[in-house]
Design a protein around this motif. Sequence first.
Motif, mmCIF file in Angstrom:
data_model
loop_
_atom_site.group_PDB
_atom_site.id
_atom_site.type_symbol
_atom_site.label_atom_id
_atom_site.label_comp_id
_atom_site.label_asym_id
_atom_site.label_seq_id
_atom_site.Cartn_x
_atom_site.Cartn_y
_atom_site.Cartn_z
ATOM 1 N N VAL A 105 92.047 -38.002 2.381
ATOM 2 C CA VAL A 105 91.537 -37.703 3.603
ATOM 3 C C VAL A 105 90.299 -37.805 3.473
ATOM 4 N N SER A 140 88.473 -38.463 7.310
ATOM 5 C CA SER A 140 88.577 -37.663 8.505
ATOM 6 C C SER A 140 88.720 -37.696 9.639
ATOM 7 N N ASN A 141 88.653 -38.326 10.833
ATOM 8 C CA ASN A 141 88.430 -38.137 11.692
ATOM 9 C C ASN A 141 89.765 -37.152 12.718
ATOM 10 N N LEU A 142 89.659 -36.503 12.924
ATOM 11 C CA LEU A 142 91.028 -36.371 13.609
ATOM 12 C C LEU A 142 92.731 -37.206 13.761
ATOM 13 N N GLY A 161 87.490 -27.774 4.784
ATOM 14 C CA GLY A 161 87.420 -28.572 5.458
ATOM 15 C C GLY A 161 88.311 -29.256 5.712
ATOM 16 N N GLU A 162 88.970 -29.980 4.811
ATOM 17 C CA GLU A 162 89.655 -31.093 5.001
ATOM 18 C C GLU A 162 91.201 -30.450 5.167
ATOM 19 N N ARG A 204 91.044 -30.080 8.949
ATOM 20 C CA ARG A 204 91.411 -31.053 8.898
ATOM 21 C C ARG A 204 92.843 -31.869 9.730
ATOM 22 N N ALA A 255 94.625 -29.636 11.951
ATOM 23 C CA ALA A 255 94.368 -28.964 13.239
ATOM 24 C C ALA A 255 95.387 -30.619 13.757
ATOM 25 N N ALA A 256 95.386 -31.575 12.841
ATOM 26 C CA ALA A 256 95.953 -32.874 13.383
ATOM 27 C C ALA A 256 97.441 -32.388 13.454
ATOM 28 N N ARG A 309 86.253 -39.350 19.169
ATOM 29 C CA ARG A 309 84.963 -38.293 18.653
ATOM 30 C C ARG A 309 84.033 -39.042 19.096
#
Length: 420
Positions: free
Chosen positions: A65, A69-71, A90-91, A94, A97-98, A404
């Motif tokens: 990631v 790491s963009n969703l 945090g990763e 993500r 969330a993805a 983004r």
Amino acid sequence: MNSPFPVPTLSQGPAGLSLEDVPLAAIAQAHGTPTYVYSLAALSAAYNAYRDALAGRPALVCYAVKANSNLGVLSAFARLGAGFDIVSGGELARVLAAGGDAGKVVFSGVGKSVAEMRQALDAGIRCFNVESAAELERLAEVAGAMGKIAPIALRVNPDVDPKTHPYISTGLRSNKFGVAFDEALALYRRAAALPSLRVAGIGCHIGSQLLDGAPVVEAAEKVLDLVDRLAAEGIVLDHIDLGGGLGIRYRDETPPAVADYLAPLLALLAGRREELLLEPGRSLVGNAGVLLTRIEYLKPGVEKNFAVVDAAMNDLARPALYDAWHEVVAVAQRPAPARRYEIVGPICESGDFLAHDRELAVEPGDLLALLSAGAYGMAMSSNYNTRTRAAEVIVDGARSHLVRARENVEQLFAAERPLG
Ligand code: LLP
């Protein structure tokens, strides 16, 4: 995909440079610059090269990631069935969330905090890649207190030289990563004796931007030897994780194709029951992306000509940090004359360059594409000089998705307070 560029879905046509079927000029018009643009077809093709090469054997490709790491990117890999290699809580957030599957997540990194361990245990990740004796003890404690059993692999340091840039070589004895080979056996015995741990596998990762597969084969041989010694003691592993690291072409490098890179590793593993895990980052996204930037000024000089663009080292740190080469292509082709330019950003440092000495036929206001920027580009960007970070777009055929939005300045200091 027969592109003359390292980015396979980039082409030059009457509308200038296009990524897949979307002219980059149209993206600049819709979303401004600087903007990272990624090709879904290139991402998918890179992933599928791994999938195809691994067909017929138990294997899981865990996308690293940290590379991007963009969703939107993560969701594309989740849909393709990928697992994920993470290095922070945090990763992990993500990935979830993805739409990624926690059961396919491996957690690497030398500094996992108690909070990150808890978060990962709650999510039910596939495995912790443990990098030290102290981490092993901490994880056993945290899992025990939660009434959970933590699946672990030791990341061993095979002490082989990957022959890459010193900042991105990780498998030497002198690096901070992994458990020394000689200590691994004792640590596995310790792990096997701790009731809140389950020994699941073994891992190693020797470096990044590898252009030669031989050091990885050497590392794998050492790892397999250890796996067999462990089995002889009744410590049986379910998986072998050989990390990431396969390089890409930025300029004139000739990295092996994924299938050729994996062939000797698959031969080594032939007939073995363990699942093979891989953690590629760069080779999945690097050549799926470009950084689109606009020329603000041309500044002819006595010794050098400068093209001052609206992207800078805060957007793409690799040239300043590693002296890395990214190909620079004008989005609209102009007739000659071309001149040689230093491509620099607006940041107040001489280290703020994106490329040296490139021949381009350009005018102020023209768009440039910095190629091979899909990996460790946006992911390493910062807000230095209070610059808002770039927008990110994924193109899919003739469609483009803003994944983004460009930051605005208010977001940058929303958490700050003047002294009251
Ligand atoms: N697994 C582990 C444990 C890693 O440390 C890394 C990268 C990877 C996988 C993914 O490696 P890849 O397949 O992307 O080579 N910022 C540098 C690269 C740093 C790589 C760090 N670790 C650059 O821009 O070149």
